[in-house]
Design a protein around this motif. Structure first.
Motif, short mmCIF file in Angstrom:
data_model
loop_
_atom_site.label_atom_id
_atom_site.label_comp_id
_atom_site.label_asym_id
_atom_site.label_seq_id
_atom_site.Cartn_x
_atom_site.Cartn_y
_atom_site.Cartn_z
N TYR A 291 -16.78 1.41 4.71
CA TYR A 291 -16.34 2.39 5.71
C TYR A 291 -16.91 3.77 5.39
O TYR A 291 -17.45 4.45 6.27
CB TYR A 291 -14.81 2.42 5.72
CG TYR A 291 -14.20 3.52 6.55
CD1 TYR A 291 -14.30 3.52 7.94
CD2 TYR A 291 -13.49 4.56 5.94
CE1 TYR A 291 -13.73 4.53 8.70
CE2 TYR A 291 -12.91 5.57 6.70
CZ TYR A 291 -13.03 5.55 8.08
OH TYR A 291 -12.46 6.54 8.83
N PHE A 292 -16.85 4.17 4.12
CA PHE A 292 -17.37 5.47 3.73
C PHE A 292 -18.89 5.51 3.80
O PHE A 292 -19.49 6.55 4.14
CB PHE A 292 -16.89 5.86 2.33
CG PHE A 292 -15.49 6.42 2.30
CD1 PHE A 292 -15.20 7.62 2.93
CD2 PHE A 292 -14.47 5.74 1.66
CE1 PHE A 292 -13.92 8.14 2.92
CE2 PHE A 292 -13.18 6.26 1.64
CZ PHE A 292 -12.90 7.45 2.27
N LEU B 152 -10.76 8.23 -5.55
CA LEU B 152 -10.38 6.86 -5.23
C LEU B 152 -10.14 6.09 -6.53
O LEU B 152 -10.82 6.33 -7.53
CB LEU B 152 -11.49 6.16 -4.44
CG LEU B 152 -11.88 6.75 -3.08
CD1 LEU B 152 -13.02 5.92 -2.47
CD2 LEU B 152 -10.69 6.78 -2.13
N PRO C 73 -5.62 4.99 -2.12
CA PRO C 73 -7.00 4.85 -1.70
C PRO C 73 -7.84 4.25 -2.83
O PRO C 73 -7.86 4.79 -3.93
CB PRO C 73 -7.41 6.29 -1.39
CG PRO C 73 -6.14 7.00 -1.09
CD PRO C 73 -5.12 6.37 -1.98
N THR C 74 -8.49 3.14 -2.54
CA THR C 74 -9.20 2.39 -3.57
C THR C 74 -10.61 2.07 -3.11
O THR C 74 -10.82 1.71 -1.94
CB THR C 74 -8.45 1.08 -3.90
OG1 THR C 74 -7.11 1.39 -4.28
CG2 THR C 74 -9.13 0.32 -5.03
N ARG C 75 -11.56 2.16 -4.02
CA ARG C 75 -12.96 1.89 -3.68
C ARG C 75 -13.21 0.39 -3.64
O ARG C 75 -13.90 -0.18 -4.47
CB ARG C 75 -13.90 2.59 -4.66
CG ARG C 75 -15.36 2.63 -4.19
CD ARG C 75 -16.26 3.37 -5.15
NE ARG C 75 -15.98 4.81 -5.18
CZ ARG C 75 -15.37 5.42 -6.19
NH1 ARG C 75 -14.97 4.74 -7.25
NH2 ARG C 75 -15.15 6.73 -6.16
N SER C 76 -12.65 -0.26 -2.65
CA SER C 76 -12.87 -1.69 -2.45
C SER C 76 -14.11 -1.88 -1.58
O SER C 76 -14.70 -0.91 -1.10
CB SER C 76 -11.66 -2.32 -1.76
OG SER C 76 -11.48 -1.75 -0.47
N VAL D 32 -13.33 -0.49 2.03
CA VAL D 32 -13.25 0.98 2.05
C VAL D 32 -14.61 1.59 1.73
O VAL D 32 -15.04 2.55 2.37
CB VAL D 32 -12.18 1.48 1.05
CG1 VAL D 32 -12.24 2.99 0.94
CG2 VAL D 32 -10.80 1.03 1.49
N GLU E 167 -16.04 10.80 0.30
CA GLU E 167 -14.84 10.33 -0.39
C GLU E 167 -13.97 11.51 -0.84
O GLU E 167 -12.75 11.51 -0.65
CB GLU E 167 -15.22 9.47 -1.59
CG GLU E 167 -15.81 8.13 -1.22
CD GLU E 167 -16.13 7.29 -2.45
OE1 GLU E 167 -15.97 7.79 -3.59
OE2 GLU E 167 -16.54 6.13 -2.27
N SER F 43 0.85 -1.19 0.00
CA SER F 43 0.00 0.00 0.00
C SER F 43 0.88 1.24 0.00
O SER F 43 2.04 1.19 0.44
CB SER F 43 -0.89 0.00 1.24
OG SER F 43 -1.51 1.26 1.43
#
Length: 264
Positions: A195-196, A227, A186-189, A192, A211, A141
């Protein structure tokens, strides 16, 4: 460039969702025989179905095992003793202040984020060396280089993976086995994103606004100012797993949207 992984077998740890799933999908799309891994049987089955529905004829199987434990790694190895491509994707994160991170937290993060990769690589890389071809990839990361104060334990484990990756690459010098680390930003997994979504619900604001605010406040050096998608990260992983990437080894490859302010 036409990447073909036909005839190659791949294992992706922690691959029922997020970056891991996108990597598994990309490898299967390139023709590899892919092993999906997760702790929940239902999630593993759904991930396999999702790939095979979109890629009829794809060769995808699954192993349900908690690779954050010695027993889980042994279970995977017993069912899949060899692999040409190993993607050490399994990882956890948790925002928590340094003074609140307990010894147990530190140990758990190292077991899941670091030792799962160490144990899997120790086994599978030996077979790759014998066959004189293989790819070992560690999902690190940008947090390995710019330790986030909100989760120092996470960043530390990702830094450790860089050391393991480089050391293993040098251990396998002169063979047809390459070893590299991939550093997403930062990745839109799934993790994540969840979390957002939770933060958005609590704040009564759109997810997109949260975001954008996160990028502006915590990753202001981002050049793409958003992201990344899991597919964008997976594309780099699939390339590094390919025959075309045979001269790339011992490297830390960033797909961080320019977050790390470095020209090297």
């Amino acid at each position: 460039m036409n990447i073909s992984l036909h005839g190659k077998s791949a294992i992706v740890s922690g691959s029922t969702a997020g970056i891991g799933f996108a990597v598994a999908f990309g490898l299967a799309e390139a023709g590899a025989n892919v092993v999906i891994n997760g702790r929940d049987e239902g999630r593993v089955k759904r991930a396999i179905k999702k790939i095979t529905d979109k890629l009829p004829g794809a060769r995808v199987s699954g192993v349900v095992a908690d690779l954050g434990t010695v027993e889980g790694v042994k279970k995977l190895i017993a069912k899949e003793p060899e692999a040409d491509i190993l993607v050490n994707n399994l990882g956890i994160f948790e925002p928590k202040g340094f003074f609140e991170i307990s010894d147990e937290d530190w140990q758990h993060f190292f077991e899941v984020n670091v030792m799962s990769a160490v144990r899997l690589s120790r086994h599978y890389a030996q077979g790759m060396k014998v066959r004189n071809w293989g790819r070992v990839l560690f999902m690190s990361s940008e947090s390995a280089l710019q330790i986030p104060t909100e989760m120092i334990h996470y960043g530390t484990t990702k830094t450790a993976l860089l050391a393991v990756s480089r050391g293993l690459a040098e251990t396998l010098a002169g063979t047809g086995v390459t070893v590299n680390a991939v550093l997403p930003g930062p990745t839109r997994s799934e993790g994540v994103g969840g979390y957002f979504e939770k933060m958005a619900d609590e704040a009564g604001k759109p997810v997109e606004e949260l975001e954008a605010s996160f990028i502006a406040e915590h990753r202001s050096s981002s050049i793409i100012k958003r992201l990344a998608t899991v597919e964008e990260v997976a594309s780099l992983v699939v390339y590094l797993a390919s025959r075309q990437a045979s001269a790339t080894t011992g490297a830390a490859m960033r797909v961080d949207g320019g977050v790390v302010r470095s020209i090297a």
